[in-house]
Design a protein around this motif. Structure first.
Motif, PDB file in Angstrom:
ATOM      1  N   THR A 161      -7.021  42.133 -34.569  1.00  0.00           N
ATOM      2  CA  THR A 161      -7.021  40.954 -33.701  1.00  0.00           C
ATOM      3  C   THR A 161      -8.064  41.100 -32.599  1.00  0.00           C
ATOM      4  OG1 THR A 161      -4.711  40.383 -34.123  1.00  0.00           O
ATOM      5  CG2 THR A 161      -5.640  39.632 -32.058  1.00  0.00           C
ATOM      6  N   ARG A 162      -8.153  42.267 -32.024  1.00  0.00           N
ATOM      7  CA  ARG A 162      -9.132  42.514 -30.952  1.00  0.00           C
ATOM      8  C   ARG A 162     -10.564  42.428 -31.472  1.00  0.00           C
ATOM      9  NH1 ARG A 162      -7.383  47.728 -27.579  1.00  0.00           N
ATOM     10  NH2 ARG A 162      -9.120  46.944 -26.319  1.00  0.00           N
ATOM     11  N   LEU A 212      -0.777  39.708 -33.352  1.00  0.00           N
ATOM     12  CA  LEU A 212      -1.471  38.908 -32.344  1.00  0.00           C
ATOM     13  C   LEU A 212      -1.347  39.469 -30.932  1.00  0.00           C
ATOM     14  CD1 LEU A 212      -0.560  35.288 -33.481  1.00  0.00           C
ATOM     15  CD2 LEU A 212      -2.640  36.586 -33.972  1.00  0.00           C
ATOM     16  N   LEU A 213      -0.185  40.032 -30.623  1.00  0.00           N
ATOM     17  CA  LEU A 213       0.113  40.420 -29.234  1.00  0.00           C
ATOM     18  C   LEU A 213       0.389  41.904 -29.044  1.00  0.00           C
ATOM     19  CD1 LEU A 213       2.620  37.523 -28.465  1.00  0.00           C
ATOM     20  CD2 LEU A 213       0.152  37.515 -28.140  1.00  0.00           C
ATOM     21  N   ASN A 214       0.382  42.674 -30.128  1.00  0.00           N
ATOM     22  CA  ASN A 214       0.800  44.082 -30.078  1.00  0.00           C
ATOM     23  C   ASN A 214       2.230  44.198 -29.564  1.00  0.00           C
ATOM     24  OD1 ASN A 214       0.348  46.818 -30.534  1.00  0.00           O
ATOM     25  ND2 ASN A 214      -0.321  47.204 -28.447  1.00  0.00           N
ATOM     26  N   MET A 215       3.052  43.223 -29.903  1.00  0.00           N
ATOM     27  CA  MET A 215       4.445  43.170 -29.462  1.00  0.00           C
ATOM     28  C   MET A 215       5.303  42.834 -30.677  1.00  0.00           C
ATOM     29  SD  MET A 215       6.044  41.128 -26.195  1.00  0.00           S
ATOM     30  CE  MET A 215       5.668  39.508 -26.825  1.00  0.00           C
ATOM     31  N   LYS A 263      -1.244  56.578 -45.468  1.00  0.00           N
ATOM     32  CA  LYS A 263      -2.212  57.304 -44.634  1.00  0.00           C
ATOM     33  C   LYS A 263      -2.593  58.629 -45.265  1.00  0.00           C
ATOM     34  CE  LYS A 263      -3.220  58.194 -39.784  1.00  0.00           C
ATOM     35  NZ  LYS A 263      -2.726  58.048 -38.400  1.00  0.00           N
ATOM     36  N   LYS A 264      -1.610  59.318 -45.860  1.00  0.00           N
ATOM     37  CA  LYS A 264      -1.899  60.606 -46.498  1.00  0.00           C
ATOM     38  C   LYS A 264      -2.782  60.434 -47.729  1.00  0.00           C
ATOM     39  CE  LYS A 264       2.145  63.247 -44.987  1.00  0.00           C
ATOM     40  NZ  LYS A 264       3.373  63.984 -45.425  1.00  0.00           N
ATOM     41  N   LEU A 265      -2.627  59.335 -48.437  1.00  0.00           N
ATOM     42  CA  LEU A 265      -3.394  59.098 -49.655  1.00  0.00           C
ATOM     43  C   LEU A 265      -4.676  58.306 -49.409  1.00  0.00           C
ATOM     44  CD1 LEU A 265      -0.464  58.175 -52.094  1.00  0.00           C
ATOM     45  CD2 LEU A 265      -1.590  60.390 -51.815  1.00  0.00           C
ATOM     46  N   SER A 266      -4.953  57.992 -48.159  1.00  0.00           N
ATOM     47  CA  SER A 266      -6.096  57.134 -47.851  1.00  0.00           C
ATOM     48  C   SER A 266      -7.420  57.877 -47.937  1.00  0.00           C
ATOM     49  CB  SER A 266      -5.939  56.543 -46.452  1.00  0.00           C
ATOM     50  OG  SER A 266      -6.010  57.573 -45.468  1.00  0.00           O
ATOM     51  N   LYS A 267      -8.474  57.084 -48.088  1.00  0.00           N
ATOM     52  CA  LYS A 267      -9.835  57.593 -48.060  1.00  0.00           C
ATOM     53  C   LYS A 267     -10.424  57.324 -46.680  1.00  0.00           C
ATOM     54  CE  LYS A 267     -10.289  56.461 -52.966  1.00  0.00           C
ATOM     55  NZ  LYS A 267     -11.006  55.622 -53.974  1.00  0.00           N
ATOM     56  N   PRO A 268     -11.486  58.007 -46.301  1.00  0.00           N
ATOM     57  CA  PRO A 268     -12.063  57.799 -44.964  1.00  0.00           C
ATOM     58  C   PRO A 268     -12.403  56.342 -44.665  1.00  0.00           C
ATOM     59  CG  PRO A 268     -13.009  59.746 -45.981  1.00  0.00           C
ATOM     60  CD  PRO A 268     -12.159  59.103 -47.030  1.00  0.00           C
ATOM     61  N   GLY A 269     -12.834  55.595 -45.684  1.00  0.00           N
ATOM     62  CA  GLY A 269     -13.216  54.207 -45.456  1.00  0.00           C
ATOM     63  C   GLY A 269     -12.044  53.264 -45.266  1.00  0.00           C
ATOM     64  N   ASP A 270     -10.817  53.717 -45.539  1.00  0.00           N
ATOM     65  CA  ASP A 270      -9.646  52.851 -45.388  1.00  0.00           C
ATOM     66  C   ASP A 270      -9.293  52.584 -43.933  1.00  0.00           C
ATOM     67  OD1 ASP A 270      -9.413  52.700 -48.129  1.00  0.00           O
ATOM     68  OD2 ASP A 270      -7.996  54.366 -48.263  1.00  0.00           O
ATOM     69  N   ARG A 271      -9.633  53.521 -43.050  1.00  0.00           N
ATOM     70  CA  ARG A 271      -9.443  53.365 -41.597  1.00  0.00           C
ATOM     71  C   ARG A 271      -7.996  53.035 -41.223  1.00  0.00           C
ATOM     72  NH1 ARG A 271     -13.830  53.112 -38.630  1.00  0.00           N
ATOM     73  NH2 ARG A 271     -12.787  51.886 -37.021  1.00  0.00           N
ATOM     74  N   ILE A 272      -7.040  53.616 -41.942  1.00  0.00           N
ATOM     75  CA  ILE A 272      -5.632  53.397 -41.586  1.00  0.00           C
ATOM     76  C   ILE A 272      -5.355  54.061 -40.241  1.00  0.00           C
ATOM     77  CG2 ILE A 272      -3.237  53.878 -42.225  1.00  0.00           C
ATOM     78  CD1 ILE A 272      -4.004  53.660 -45.106  1.00  0.00           C
ATOM     79  N   GLY A 273      -4.796  53.288 -39.335  1.00  0.00           N
ATOM     80  CA  GLY A 273      -4.587  53.751 -37.964  1.00  0.00           C
ATOM     81  C   GLY A 273      -5.692  53.326 -37.037  1.00  0.00           C
ATOM     82  N   GLN A 274      -6.769  52.771 -37.595  1.00  0.00           N
ATOM     83  CA  GLN A 274      -7.911  52.345 -36.787  1.00  0.00           C
ATOM     84  C   GLN A 274      -8.304  50.899 -37.104  1.00  0.00           C
ATOM     85  OE1 GLN A 274     -10.919  55.222 -37.787  1.00  0.00           O
ATOM     86  NE2 GLN A 274      -9.896  56.898 -36.724  1.00  0.00           N
ATOM     87  N   GLY A 275      -7.360  50.129 -37.591  1.00  0.00           N
ATOM     88  CA  GLY A 275      -7.652  48.747 -37.939  1.00  0.00           C
ATOM     89  C   GLY A 275      -7.902  48.544 -39.416  1.00  0.00           C
ATOM     90  N   ALA A 284      -6.862  35.360 -29.031  1.00  0.00           N
ATOM     91  CA  ALA A 284      -7.557  35.862 -30.217  1.00  0.00           C
ATOM     92  C   ALA A 284      -6.944  35.323 -31.497  1.00  0.00           C
ATOM     93  CB  ALA A 284      -7.514  37.389 -30.226  1.00  0.00           C
ATOM     94  N   PHE A 285      -6.138  34.253 -31.369  1.00  0.00           N
ATOM     95  CA  PHE A 285      -5.383  33.759 -32.523  1.00  0.00           C
ATOM     96  C   PHE A 285      -6.285  33.277 -33.647  1.00  0.00           C
ATOM     97  CE2 PHE A 285      -3.116  30.513 -34.888  1.00  0.00           C
ATOM     98  CZ  PHE A 285      -1.938  31.161 -35.165  1.00  0.00           C
ATOM     99  N   LYS A 286      -7.372  32.643 -33.324  1.00  0.00           N
ATOM    100  CA  LYS A 286      -8.212  32.020 -34.336  1.00  0.00           C
ATOM    101  C   LYS A 286      -9.196  33.013 -34.935  1.00  0.00           C
ATOM    102  CE  LYS A 286      -7.859  27.340 -32.464  1.00  0.00           C
ATOM    103  NZ  LYS A 286      -8.593  26.172 -31.962  1.00  0.00           N
ATOM    104  N   GLY A 287      -8.758  33.716 -35.975  1.00  0.00           N
ATOM    105  CA  GLY A 287      -9.683  34.569 -36.715  1.00  0.00           C
ATOM    106  C   GLY A 287     -10.400  33.727 -37.760  1.00  0.00           C
ATOM    107  N   THR A 288     -11.662  33.923 -37.949  1.00  0.00           N
ATOM    108  CA  THR A 288     -12.445  33.026 -38.797  1.00  0.00           C
ATOM    109  C   THR A 288     -12.487  33.474 -40.253  1.00  0.00           C
ATOM    110  OG1 THR A 288     -14.430  34.258 -38.190  1.00  0.00           O
ATOM    111  CG2 THR A 288     -13.905  32.294 -36.886  1.00  0.00           C
ATOM    112  N   GLU A 289     -12.190  34.745 -40.551  1.00  0.00           N
ATOM    113  CA  GLU A 289     -12.350  35.259 -41.908  1.00  0.00           C
ATOM    114  C   GLU A 289     -10.990  35.442 -42.587  1.00  0.00           C
ATOM    115  OE1 GLU A 289     -14.644  38.789 -41.977  1.00  0.00           O
ATOM    116  OE2 GLU A 289     -16.272  37.968 -40.767  1.00  0.00           O
ATOM    117  N   PRO A 290     -10.706  34.666 -43.623  1.00  0.00           N
ATOM    118  CA  PRO A 290      -9.449  34.888 -44.365  1.00  0.00           C
ATOM    119  C   PRO A 290      -9.592  36.082 -45.300  1.00  0.00           C
ATOM    120  CG  PRO A 290     -10.686  33.107 -45.366  1.00  0.00           C
ATOM    121  CD  PRO A 290     -11.462  33.513 -44.144  1.00  0.00           C
TER     122      PRO A 290
END
Length: 507
Positions: A99-100, A79-82, A287-299, A238-244
């Protein structure tokens, strides 16, 4: 094992045990969500009060705090990047970006499922491997046990903290403090300075609370009053995300969660590494085993799942070396060791043989606590905003007051309260100078065991140290300890050589 399980079930499903497991999870949520505090403060704070509870109930309550903290730390990270805890730092990488984008609910649900499943994986491994490992450990004699403890202390000293040298100094000081009191074999006074209160050495509770709880409170209060504490309350908007998180998305995350749980379990069972290393290795592997669509590190959701499963899997796994060998691998395990000891129980291979139902009751309670955590986690997600808004300048003085009351209520000695304050100041000074108090604490707990193993081995051999290299297991760990020391010395010489060879840019 089946007989122990049958007897253990009667201990698990009692109203008192379930209520204190729920209480521990709630406390863990609360302390985990407050950045910079962590569950170890809560565990240390409540250890004195478990003295009045049944051992199973008290220890399960403390372990439930660790479970709650593992997930609780992810809430401010997302929620806060903290991050509420250090291991949640990797959760923040992808979580805050979601969250953003208005998807905080999806991110928090991913963290909850991954945390529970990763933790459950390690608890099942603990249940299955504890008896076989303890059976092997029963064949270990004083020379082997002394060599294993020595190697564990060297590893913990080398890996924990900002510098291996400082870690070793902290370990050595802990061993020194552990010698205070009467000699184990001759009953002669050692470093008591004529104080009757030190005849039996320092009590465990004042040392635990002083080094870990008080020193951390001093560090955090200094940050608050000096204006260095970070505040990101704007992230709560940004606490209230609408999609579970959907079932299909969860099933797609399961391979990542299970793989990360296995990594976290292995890391948690290795003394000196800890949950932060588990989260890091799980995240890097994903991250090493991820596919391009996984977006690990980018949300990406897989990034959150890997980090949370990796750090939560250490909760059960760090009990493996503790209950089978009596060796704590991190702060939480060291605190749990202290809880065992105040109940008159010494973790190790004989404990499983003598108190099998009790230990299996704890193991099964951990699995039940995971199910409770799952159901309670959704409610905590909605209540987290209130925990995040508490002023630490009010919270920490209350913590110090509770710790003081807890020590006095346990030992009934003003001397022990003074010891706690003294070690609190010492722990604060160590942190300020870059020394971690953890190696000192573990060395203090294991020092008497190391001394007893060495002296019994020497009695067995008639005073010849050759017994440590004549037996295969002790020889293995002596060699590993020697190699660890050699590696540390080589790194120190190499680092000093590099500093000497570096050009002086200030000239």
């Amino acid at each position: 094992m089946l007989e122990n399980l049958a007897s253990a079930i009667e201990l698990v499903f009692t109203l008192q045990n379930l209520l204190f497991a729920v209480l521990g999870i709630i406390i863990g949520f609360f302390f985990g969500a407050l950045p910079g505090i962590g569950g170890n403060v809560a565990i240390g704070l409540l250890i004195p009060f478990t003295y009045y509870l049944d051992p199973v109930v008290g220890i399960v309550c403390l372990l439930a705090i660790g479970k709650g903290t593992s997930f609780g730390g992810s809430v401010p990270a997302i929620l806060l990047n903290m991050p509420g805890t250090s291991q949640a730092s990797f959760t923040a990488i992808d979580g805050y970006q979601l969250t953003r984008k208005g998807q905080s609910k999806k991110a928090l649900h991913t963290a909850l499922y991954a945390s529970v499943i990763g933790d459950l994986f390690s608890d099942i491994v603990l249940l299955l491997v504890a008896a076989p490992v303890a059976a092997v450990a029963l064949k270990v004699g004083p020379p082997e046990y002394a060599a294993i403890v020595l190697f564990a202390l060297l590893i913990i000293g080398a890996l924990v903290g900002s510098s291996p040298i400082k870690g070793m100094v902290s370990t050595a000081f802990g061993l020194l403090v552990g010698t205070v009191g009467r000699d184990l074999f001759t009953a002669k006074e050692r470093f008591t300075f004529g104080l009757v209160n030190l005849d039996d050495g320092f009590s465990i509770i004042p040392i635990l609370l002083g080094l870990l709880v008080f020193s951390e409170a001093f560090v955090q209060l200094r940050k608050e009053f000096s204006g260095h504490a970070e505040v990101h309350l704007q992230g709560l908007s940004a606490f209230k995300g609408t999609e579970p998180l959907t079932l299909r998305e969860l099933m797609g995350l399961m391979p990542t969660i299970l793989r990360s749980g296995a990594i976290g379990t292995f890391v948690g069972a290795t003394p000196g590494l800890g949950a932060t290393v588990g989260a890091f290795l799980a995240y890097v592997t994903a991250k090493k085993l991820s596919k391009p669509g996984d977006r690990i590190g980018q949300g990406g959701l897989k990034g959150i799942a890997a980090a949370e499963a990796g750090n939560s899997a250490g909760t059960g796994a760090n009990l493996i070396p503790l209950v089978t060998l009596g060796i704590p691998g991190n702060i939480e395990a060291a605190l749990i060791l202290g809880a065992f000891m105040i109940h008159g129980l010494t973790p190790g291979p004989f404990l499983l043989e003598q108190q099998g139902p009790l230990l299996y009751g704890i193991f099964i309670s951990l699995i039940v606590a995971n199910l409770l955590l799952m159901s309670m986690g959704f409610a905590f997600i909605h209540a987290a905003r209130y925990a995040l808004s508490i002023d630490k300048r009010v919270l920490f003085p209350i913590i110090l007051l509770i710790a003081t009351i807890g020590v006095y209520a346990t030992t009934r000695q003003v001397f022990d309260v003074a010891v706690m304050y003294g070690f609190g100041v010492l722990g604060y000074a160590m942190r300020r100078l870059g020394f971690s108090p953890l190696p000192m604490l573990i060395a203090f707990l294991l020092g008497p065991l190391l001394e007893a193993g060495v002296r019994r081995a020497m009695i067995m051999s008639g005073g010849s140290p050759m017994i440590f290299i004549e037996r295969p297991i002790s020889l293995l760990f002596v060699v590993l300890a020697a190699l660890t020391l050699a590696l540390l010395l080589w790194r120190g010489v190499r680092a000093r050589g590099q500093q000497a060879a570096a050009p002086d840019l200030t000239a």
